[in-house]
Design a protein around this motif. Sequence first.
Motif, PDB file in Angstrom:
ATOM      1  N   UNK A 203       3.574   3.105  -7.450  1.00 31.41           N
ATOM      2  CA  UNK A 203       4.066   1.851  -8.301  1.00 31.41           C
ATOM      3  C   UNK A 203       2.892   0.554  -7.963  1.00 31.41           C
ATOM      4  N   UNK A 204       2.225   0.350  -7.710  1.00 31.23           N
ATOM      5  CA  UNK A 204       0.804  -0.078  -7.984  1.00 31.23           C
ATOM      6  C   UNK A 204      -0.397   0.094  -7.401  1.00 31.23           C
ATOM      7  N   UNK A 205      -1.470  -0.404  -7.667  1.00 30.47           N
ATOM      8  CA  UNK A 205      -2.760   0.773  -8.303  1.00 30.47           C
ATOM      9  C   UNK A 205      -3.445  -0.245  -6.614  1.00 30.47           C
ATOM     10  N   UNK A 206      -4.058   0.520  -6.346  1.00 24.07           N
ATOM     11  CA  UNK A 206      -4.586  -0.014  -4.905  1.00 24.07           C
ATOM     12  C   UNK A 206      -5.627  -1.444  -5.732  1.00 24.07           C
ATOM     13  N   UNK A 207      -5.793  -1.792  -6.835  1.00 25.07           N
ATOM     14  CA  UNK A 207      -6.488  -2.669  -7.427  1.00 25.07           C
ATOM     15  C   UNK A 207      -5.575  -4.113  -7.534  1.00 25.07           C
TER      16      UNK A 207
ATOM     17  N   UNK B 244       1.160  -1.019   0.234  1.00 30.19           N
ATOM     18  CA  UNK B 244       0.069  -0.406   0.294  1.00 30.19           C
ATOM     19  C   UNK B 244       1.210   0.641   0.014  1.00 30.19           C
ATOM     20  N   UNK B 245       2.095   1.139   0.731  1.00 29.14           N
ATOM     21  CA  UNK B 245       2.738   1.873   0.366  1.00 29.14           C
ATOM     22  C   UNK B 245       3.649   2.564  -0.944  1.00 29.14           C
ATOM     23  N   UNK B 246       4.191   1.298  -1.699  1.00 30.56           N
ATOM     24  CA  UNK B 246       3.949   1.500  -3.050  1.00 30.56           C
ATOM     25  C   UNK B 246       3.198   1.951  -3.406  1.00 30.56           C
ATOM     26  N   UNK B 247       1.749   1.522  -3.153  1.00 32.10           N
ATOM     27  CA  UNK B 247       0.797   2.385  -4.166  1.00 32.10           C
ATOM     28  C   UNK B 247       0.531   4.097  -4.132  1.00 32.10           C
ATOM     29  N   UNK B 248       0.493   4.190  -2.878  1.00 34.41           N
ATOM     30  CA  UNK B 248       0.753   5.562  -2.650  1.00 34.41           C
ATOM     31  C   UNK B 248       1.513   6.105  -3.139  1.00 34.41           C
ATOM     32  N   UNK B 249       2.946   5.838  -3.609  1.00 30.72           N
ATOM     33  CA  UNK B 249       4.043   5.727  -4.458  1.00 30.72           C
ATOM     34  C   UNK B 249       3.860   6.050  -6.515  1.00 30.72           C
TER      35      UNK B 249
END
Length: 417
Positions: free
Chosen positions: A330-334, A323-328
Amino acid sequence: MTLFDPRHPASAVSAPALAQAPDAGPAAALPPLPALGAPARRQTGSTASLVLLIVGIIVLAFVFLAVIGYLVLGLGPVAVVICAIIALIPLAVVITAITVIDRWEPEPRPALWFAFLWGAAASVAIALIVDLGVQVIVATASDGQATTSDLWSSVIQAPVVEESAKAAGVLLLVIIFRRQFDGPVDGLVYGATVAAGFAFTENILYFGQSLIESGGVGLGFTFVLRGIMSPFAHVMFTACTGVALGFAVRQKHWFAAVAVFLLGLVLAMGLHALWNGSTFLVEGLDGYFLLYFVVQVPLFVLAIVFVVLLRRSERRLTHARLSEYAAAGWFSPTEVEMLSTGAGRRAARRWARTLPGNGEPAMRAFTRDATRLAFVRQRMLAGRSTAAPRHDEAALLESLLADRLALAGAAGGHPLT
């Protein structure tokens, strides 16, 4: 961009937009995420670890041959072959269970082979040598008039010597694979694999003795006791040491790590002594079976519950770190939900199999690298050494970009829209 969306079989596959670490949240105190496309540094440590493991496996293979030779001398070649084949049955059950536990973030195969051979060869050899030494000391001190008692051998000597020998193998793996040893589940897997190897060789010995002394009936009875009623006994003991080492590597201070490790080792010895000593407290088969269902079965059930809780903790950790990478960016929430749940991963593999190209291997690689990335980030968050994890993080992010390109190629050579 979303790699996988269960609502749309043909989901978008593309590299994430460049972003930096968020200014707030649990990752704020960590170094910023590396820039997209930053070159990964060469990992000489991983190569050295692999070389050490290969050398160790070769040495342990020769030790295993020596142990088998010792068994052949004592039991005869026919008995050893028969009992080795029978001992494969409980071993297969145990290895299958370990594989299921290890599915979330699989350990390197060479490391698992080292663990198994350490248990099957080195641990057994150490136990045999110590037992011979104790017998010699007792006989010398009593002018050959005394030997060690069964109670001493089963309740004191065996738990202390065998659990210490098995723990040494897990500790070696922690030292060799320090950067890949992430926590209690890794320790559980390695400890259980060492114990599986030890139990396999020990079963050959006990099965062979029963076959020689009591024939097929004795062998069958011993198989029921060891192969059916208690195939996970040694696994449960040594897993305590492995789990403790998993918690120990997360400690910031060395004395806390040593204390946690010793606590796990003492618990392993205590359970081993309880298991062996319980047979001296009852008389006859009725008493043994009563004790088995009153004491040993509940212990095994508690162990299963503990393993389930550890697995859930692994999934929560994966979700939190990704989730930290998603906030940056790199990933989507899905994608985070897909990567941090068993159902999401199964759905992702089903989706990847529908791609016209080689989608499933690419999806497995993407899942593996993302999970590894989450655990590397956890090491950084826990305050462990920052240089090696930062290098690993950069390499894994590069691998994830390659995985995305591979998925895009499997989907037809270009990102799906």
